[in-house]
Design a protein around this motif. Structure first.
Motif, mmCIF file in Angstrom:
data_model
loop_
_atom_site.group_PDB
_atom_site.id
_atom_site.type_symbol
_atom_site.label_atom_id
_atom_site.label_comp_id
_atom_site.label_asym_id
_atom_site.label_seq_id
_atom_site.Cartn_x
_atom_site.Cartn_y
_atom_site.Cartn_z
ATOM 1 N N ARG A 181 39.804 37.815 47.117
ATOM 2 C CA ARG A 181 39.589 38.495 45.832
ATOM 3 C C ARG A 181 39.099 37.498 44.779
ATOM 4 O O ARG A 181 39.836 36.626 44.345
ATOM 5 C CB ARG A 181 40.905 39.142 45.370
ATOM 6 N N GLY A 210 37.263 36.647 41.058
ATOM 7 C CA GLY A 210 36.846 37.064 39.726
ATOM 8 C C GLY A 210 36.060 35.951 39.054
ATOM 9 O O GLY A 210 34.834 36.003 38.932
ATOM 10 N N THR A 211 36.779 34.910 38.645
ATOM 11 C CA THR A 211 36.186 33.804 37.889
ATOM 12 C C THR A 211 34.960 33.194 38.582
ATOM 13 O O THR A 211 33.984 32.832 37.919
ATOM 14 C CB THR A 211 37.261 32.716 37.669
ATOM 15 N N ILE A 255 44.607 46.405 42.793
ATOM 16 C CA ILE A 255 45.192 45.115 43.193
ATOM 17 C C ILE A 255 46.252 44.636 42.213
ATOM 18 O O ILE A 255 46.759 43.528 42.356
ATOM 19 C CB ILE A 255 44.095 44.030 43.361
ATOM 20 N N ILE A 270 49.387 36.819 46.247
ATOM 21 C CA ILE A 270 48.762 35.892 45.294
ATOM 22 C C ILE A 270 49.342 34.519 45.610
ATOM 23 O O ILE A 270 50.567 34.355 45.661
ATOM 24 C CB ILE A 270 49.068 36.314 43.852
ATOM 25 N N LYS A 330 38.627 42.928 36.564
ATOM 26 C CA LYS A 330 39.429 43.184 35.355
ATOM 27 C C LYS A 330 38.773 42.555 34.130
ATOM 28 O O LYS A 330 38.234 41.453 34.214
ATOM 29 C CB LYS A 330 40.859 42.662 35.528
ATOM 30 N N MET A 381 41.966 33.533 45.962
ATOM 31 C CA MET A 381 41.259 33.842 44.724
ATOM 32 C C MET A 381 40.294 32.679 44.473
ATOM 33 O O MET A 381 40.047 31.866 45.347
ATOM 34 C CB MET A 381 42.260 34.041 43.583
ATOM 35 N N ARG A 386 37.547 34.485 32.169
ATOM 36 C CA ARG A 386 37.806 35.715 31.415
ATOM 37 C C ARG A 386 38.312 35.372 30.031
ATOM 38 O O ARG A 386 39.111 34.460 29.876
ATOM 39 C CB ARG A 386 38.883 36.557 32.116
HETATM 40 C C1 LIG Z 1 42.293 38.428 38.605
HETATM 41 C C2 LIG Z 1 42.746 38.560 40.012
HETATM 42 C C3 LIG Z 1 42.064 37.955 41.060
HETATM 43 C C4 LIG Z 1 40.854 37.068 40.850
HETATM 44 O O1 LIG Z 1 41.263 35.877 40.253
HETATM 45 P P1 LIG Z 1 40.233 34.667 39.946
HETATM 46 O O2 LIG Z 1 41.102 33.482 39.870
HETATM 47 O O3 LIG Z 1 39.565 35.005 38.671
HETATM 48 O O4 LIG Z 1 39.280 34.632 41.093
HETATM 49 C C5 LIG Z 1 42.524 38.166 42.343
HETATM 50 N N1 LIG Z 1 43.610 38.925 42.594
HETATM 51 C C6 LIG Z 1 44.299 39.526 41.623
HETATM 52 C C7 LIG Z 1 45.490 40.350 41.967
HETATM 53 C C8 LIG Z 1 43.904 39.353 40.300
HETATM 54 O O5 LIG Z 1 44.608 39.931 39.319
#
Ligand SMILES: *Cc1c(COP(=O)(O)O)cnc(C)c1O
Length: 239
Positions: free
Chosen positions: A227, A229-230, A85, A169, A43, A211, A236
């Motif tokens: 999952r 991201g960071t 997601i 989450i 995202k 996460m 972000r």
């Molecule tokens: C953004 C997001 C992640 C990743 O989160 P980070 O803390 O950046 O690793 C995982 N799952 C969902 C549903 C998200 O929206």
């Protein structure tokens, strides 16, 4: 500003580091690292950055919003697997389905019915997971744990949908014990689901949880999809 090449190199380096942390977490938990898939949560990332991650070996991506799927997916190479997601409004899903292999964020029977009907109309199958709000935090989407089995068994019975597991989450807590208990709860629900013998639940072994901040705890509790991201893209910018 770093150049595109520098950014791509950094993404590749962080992706490899994140993968090796997941492998370590799996081994520490006595699990096979191959049983833990890394999903990149992309995202707000540009198509160029996402393509760099794919070039560096990412094969599984997750987007939260239909709009971002439509903007990026057409420019990604074949063979990349895309999951939704994020919370979806039922009326928005159709456009994205063309690009999506799995909707992890099914949190209502209404959404599941719409997905099923759309798949019938377009003659395809779709993997789905039921999102459970294990922490009960009001800011989070997902069905309450007490209602998860009822929803999941109904979803499993719908035509064209293949229930592949549960997603959550983790709790927003500084206490690892609290976070871990939430993941254990999801695993327990998954076990009950698979052992229920209800038709359509036999494939529901997946656990999408963990996460950047809580990946190791999730792997210890049995995550099959983590999952991130960071960990790979850095912080972000605010939306
Ligand atoms: C953004 C997001 C992640 C990743 O989160 P980070 O803390 O950046 O690793 C995982 N799952 C969902 C549903 C998200 O929206």
């Amino acid at each position: 500003m770093p150049s595109d090449d520098d950014r791509a190199a950094l993404v590749a380096q962080r992706l490899a580091a994140a993968r090796s942390r997941l492998d370590d977490a799996a081994r520490s938990a006595g699990r096979d690292p191959a049983d833990v898939r890394l999903l990149l949560a992309t995202k707000t990332m540009s198509t160029a950055v996402v393509r760099a991650a794919v070039a560096a070996g990412a094969t599984l991506l997750g987007e939260n919003r239909v709009q971002e799927v439509l903007a990026k997916a057409p420019d990604l190479p074949d063979g990349v697997e895309l999951h939704l997601i994020g919370h979806l409004q039922s009326n928005k899903v159709n456009a994205a389905l063309r690009w999506v292999a799995c909707v992890e964020s099914v949190d209502s029977l209404d959404l599941a019915h719409r997905l099923s009907a759309r798949c019938e109309a377009t003659d395809r199958e779709l993997d789905v997971m039921v999102q459970v709000n294990v922490s009960g935090e009001a800011s989070k989407f997902g069905v309450a744990p007490e209602d998860a089995l009822a929803l999941a068994t109904e979803v499993a019975s719908l035509p064209r949908l293949r229930l592949t597991g549960l997603m959550t989450i983790g709790a927003r807590s500084p206490d690892d014990g609290v976070v871990r208990a939430g993941f254990a709860r999801l695993r327990g629900l998954r076990d009950d689901l698979v052992e229920s013998g209800v038709p359509g639940t036999g494939d529901a072994r997946g656990l999408s949880m963990g996460m950047t901040g809580d990946a190791a705890l999730a792997v210890a509790e049995g995550a099959t999809i983590v999952r991130l991201g960071t960990a790979v893209f850095g912080e972000r910018p605010p939306r």
